[in-house]
Design a protein around this motif. Structure first.
Motif, mmCIF file in Angstrom:
data_model
loop_
_atom_site.group_PDB
_atom_site.id
_atom_site.type_symbol
_atom_site.label_atom_id
_atom_site.label_comp_id
_atom_site.label_asym_id
_atom_site.label_seq_id
_atom_site.Cartn_x
_atom_site.Cartn_y
_atom_site.Cartn_z
ATOM 1 N N LEU A 91 -2.268 -19.775 4.845
ATOM 2 C CA LEU A 91 -3.364 -19.387 3.946
ATOM 3 C C LEU A 91 -4.719 -19.517 4.623
ATOM 4 C CD1 LEU A 91 -2.505 -20.870 0.416
ATOM 5 C CD2 LEU A 91 -2.729 -18.458 1.030
ATOM 6 N N TRP A 137 -2.714 -20.281 -3.288
ATOM 7 C CA TRP A 137 -3.394 -19.059 -2.857
ATOM 8 C C TRP A 137 -4.865 -19.380 -2.638
ATOM 9 C CZ3 TRP A 137 -2.000 -20.458 -7.654
ATOM 10 C CH2 TRP A 137 -2.955 -20.429 -8.658
ATOM 11 N N ILE A 178 -0.868 -11.179 -6.366
ATOM 12 C CA ILE A 178 -0.791 -12.632 -6.237
ATOM 13 C C ILE A 178 -0.575 -13.273 -7.606
ATOM 14 C CG2 ILE A 178 -2.096 -14.716 -5.641
ATOM 15 C CD1 ILE A 178 -3.391 -13.107 -3.374
ATOM 16 N N VAL A 236 -0.054 -15.630 -0.337
ATOM 17 C CA VAL A 236 0.334 -16.715 -1.222
ATOM 18 C C VAL A 236 1.330 -17.583 -0.464
ATOM 19 C CG1 VAL A 236 2.230 -15.393 -2.257
ATOM 20 C CG2 VAL A 236 1.149 -17.224 -3.582
#
Length: 307
Positions: free
Chosen positions: A134, A267, A276, A141
């Protein structure tokens, strides 16, 4: 130099074992070995030092590993952007080690059934990156575990798992029902590579109240497999999820004062696209259903004879 060959090399560099790398790549070992030897021939230098126990990186191999990781990340990003421009929705999911080993098949099946038009790409991260890509922008995600520095990262808890100390079965402390942090003073704990998130590293390798070894010379590990093997071969200690399967010769003992490890879906804050959000909601719902079934089963198991 083909992208596919670089992926092969990165797998070997991270696993430090041709057999495990081949299993990870879902291929047999001979063609993997040939591809790496051809890569070394093309570059005119040795990238790996081979031994019966496995492999290690040469200085040239270490440089190629860093460069290859950066290049592959750019390639994956390029593919995702091209797919988006072509109208094919793509979601890249980062997974930390074996975080979804048990629920992974059900989650994949449920998502395919719910969103068959979405192309899902999976990126597995090692223990040096608890955000599973991330922070580097490599994934949309992630399915990972806390605690880590969650600045700029949003999470939803899916499950909480108790943790304990993993020890060899011949360790003097292995037969205990529970352990307190002072009893582990001076032991050699496995360590994560330099630059690893300090919050994450402190939880898994420096539990509160445990006095470290004076030399701080525990083995450096990147994968769950390396953690397990460092305990088995080197006599190091570390933390593991209680109830997590362990190979013969190892056992796990609960450690007093340890907060549970929480499996989360994560996320980047402010980047909650419809894809997402849909993934987060589906994952959360699926794990909630699983918890409900587990609770119902437990209640049934404790019911009286007339139930």
């Amino acid at each position: 130099m083909e992208v596919r060959t670089l992926r092969y090399f990165v797998a070997v560099a991270e696993e430090l074992h041709f057999g495990r790398a081949a299993a990870r790549l879902r291929m047999t070992q001979p063609p993997l070995s040939r591809a790496i030897r051809q890569l070394e021939a093309d570059l005119g230098c040795a990238l790996l030092l081979r031994s019966p126990a496995g492999v290690s990186l040469t200085p040239a191999g270490a440089v190629l590993y860093e460069e290859a990781c950066a290049l592959l990340a750019r390639v994956d990003g390029m593919r995702a952007r091209v797919a988006a421009a072509a109208g094919t929705p793509t979601l890249t999911v980062g997974i930390l080690a074996d975080s979804v080993e048990q629920m992974g098949p059900r989650l994949a099946e449920a998502y395919r059934r719910r969103r068959p038009e979405v192309r899902v790409r999976i990126r597995e991260a090692d223990l040096a990156d608890p955000t599973a890509g991330l922070r580097a922008g490599r994934v949309d995600v992630a399915l990972t575990r806390t605690p880590f520095d969650d600045t700029g990262v949003s999470t939803r808890v899916l499950r909480s798992d108790p943790v304990g100390v993993v020890l060899r079965t011949d360790d003097p402390l292995a037969g205990r029902d529970r352990l307190g942090p002072p009893e582990l003073a001076g032991r050699r704990w496995f360590r994560f590579p330099d630059g690893t998130d300090p919050v994450w590293g402190a939880y898994w390798t420096r539990p509160a109240g445990v006095e470290p070894s004076a030399h701080d010379d525990g083995p450096v590990v990147r994968t769950v497999h390396e953690c397990v093997q460092s305990v088995l071969w080197d006599g190091a200690v570390g933390l593991t999820l209680l109830g997590h399967p362990l190979p013969g010769g190892l056992t796990a003992v609960p450690l007093d004062g340890m907060d549970p490890s929480r499996l989360v879906v994560a996320w980047n804050t402010g980047r909650d696209t419809p894809l997402i959000r849909a993934f987060v909601h589906l994952t959360t719902d699926l794990y909630r259903e699983e918890r409900g079934r587990a609770s119902a089963t437990a209640a049934g198991g404790h019911a009286g004879p007339g139930a």
